[in-house]
Scaffold this motif. Structure first.
Motif, PDB file in Angstrom:
ATOM      1  N   ARG A  74     -49.378  71.506  36.854  1.00  0.00           N
ATOM      2  CA  ARG A  74     -50.708  71.239  36.759  1.00  0.00           C
ATOM      3  C   ARG A  74     -51.258  70.533  35.493  1.00  0.00           C
ATOM      4  O   ARG A  74     -52.450  70.752  35.133  1.00  0.00           O
ATOM      5  CB  ARG A  74     -51.386  72.760  36.699  1.00  0.00           C
ATOM      6  N   GLN A 130     -54.838  68.983  35.389  1.00  0.00           N
ATOM      7  CA  GLN A 130     -55.644  69.543  36.628  1.00  0.00           C
ATOM      8  C   GLN A 130     -56.516  70.718  36.125  1.00  0.00           C
ATOM      9  O   GLN A 130     -56.008  71.366  35.057  1.00  0.00           O
ATOM     10  CB  GLN A 130     -54.636  69.762  37.620  1.00  0.00           C
ATOM     11  N   VAL A 174     -57.279  74.352  35.486  1.00  0.00           N
ATOM     12  CA  VAL A 174     -56.746  75.740  35.493  1.00  0.00           C
ATOM     13  C   VAL A 174     -57.668  76.677  34.895  1.00  0.00           C
ATOM     14  O   VAL A 174     -58.761  76.331  34.200  1.00  0.00           O
ATOM     15  CB  VAL A 174     -55.465  75.890  34.612  1.00  0.00           C
ATOM     16  N   PHE A 192     -53.977  79.114  38.616  1.00  0.00           N
ATOM     17  CA  PHE A 192     -54.305  77.899  39.199  1.00  0.00           C
ATOM     18  C   PHE A 192     -55.331  77.959  40.042  1.00  0.00           C
ATOM     19  O   PHE A 192     -55.490  79.005  40.823  1.00  0.00           O
ATOM     20  CB  PHE A 192     -52.987  77.292  39.808  1.00  0.00           C
TER      21      PHE A 192
END
Ligand SMILES: O=C(O)CCCC[C@@H]1SC[C@@H]2NC(=O)N[C@@H]21
Length: 244
Positions: free
Chosen positions: A199, A202, A204, A244
């Motif tokens: 991740r 990305q 989170v 996530f």
């Protein structure tokens, strides 16, 4: 297969309360680093005092060492251990693509948690506890609702390996990454960790003891902190659970 590291003990127990507790007991009289492996743990624990379930056939071990370093540097051993675990998994599975590292201390297999790492320090020792779902994933009804779903190595890859065989891969791998850390510092460990990170870049969520932050996982900084870009600014977070 790589050789067992020179000067490192190998202690295999049929059953123990926890390899972390055993490490603390051994540390009182020990002076040399060693791996303590147990086939059964009756009182295993994970991070934040959670119970750690250990179904039969899974891997539970603690690496006991005596680093003479400042606490901040000692804590970076969790990244060293994560890299060692990653390499052991790749050696067992024969491929890297299903594995990734989740900040701060987990290894993921196809996005599920296959291994966790726990660091505990004593006055002169560090115990690095490692639990791996080699054969069985623990029951989800005993986990936190938002916990990353657990998976086993067998279910995720079809590969079956014994705890001893796994240790014989992990110990040399740990020794190699430890040597890099001691010689070159956190830089190469951090780079290698980021190359395997789940991740990165990305969105989170990071939950600390006091707040939950939503943002983009920018990087891990030189101190091992999670760097999160949020609408309120960039945060450097030393300890949190990440979702996530
Ligand atoms: O993800 C976590 O919370 C870390 C789990 C660490 C579990 C291992 S199993 C071997 C060692 N003995 C313990 O009691 N805990 C660690």
């Amino acid at each position: 297969m790589q050789e067992w590291p020179t000067g490192v003990g190998r202690n295999v127990l049929a059953s123990v309360d926890s390899t972390m507790s055993e490490a603390a007991r051994v540390a009182a009289s020990g002076v040399f680093p060693q791996w303590i492996l147990a086939h059964e743990q009756t009182a295993a624990h994970g991070r934040r005092g959670r119970a750690w379930q250990m179904p039969a056939g899974n891997f539970a071990a603690t690496y006991l060492m005596y680093p003479n370093e400042p606490p901040d540097r000692i804590a970076l051993r969790s990244f060293v251990a994560a890299l060692a675990l990653y390499d052991a998994f790749v050696a067992v599975a024969g491929r890297p693509d299903p594995f990734s590292l989740k900040w701060p201390n987990d290894v993921l297999l196809n996005g599920g948690k296959v291994a966790g790492i726990l660091l505990e320090r004593g006055s002169s020792h560090l115990a690095i506890g490692i639990g791996v779902n080699l054969l069985q994933a623990p029951r989800v009804d005993q986990l936190e609702a938002e916990a990353t779903a657990p998976v086993s190595l067998v279910d995720g890859t079809g590969v079956r390996v014994s705890p001893e065989e796994f240790l014989d891969l992990l110990a040399p791998s740990y020794a190699a990454h430890e040597a890099t850390f001691v010689t070159y510092g956190f830089g190469p460990i951090r780079s290698a960790w980021l190359n395997r990170a789940a991740r990165l870049g990305q969105p989170v969520r990071a939950r600390t003891m006091t707040a939950e932050h939503h943002g983009t996982f920018e990087t891990v900084d030189e101190a091992g902190n999670l760097v999160l870009k949020t609408p309120q600014g960039t945060l450097s977070i030393p300890a949190a659970e990440v979702y996530f």
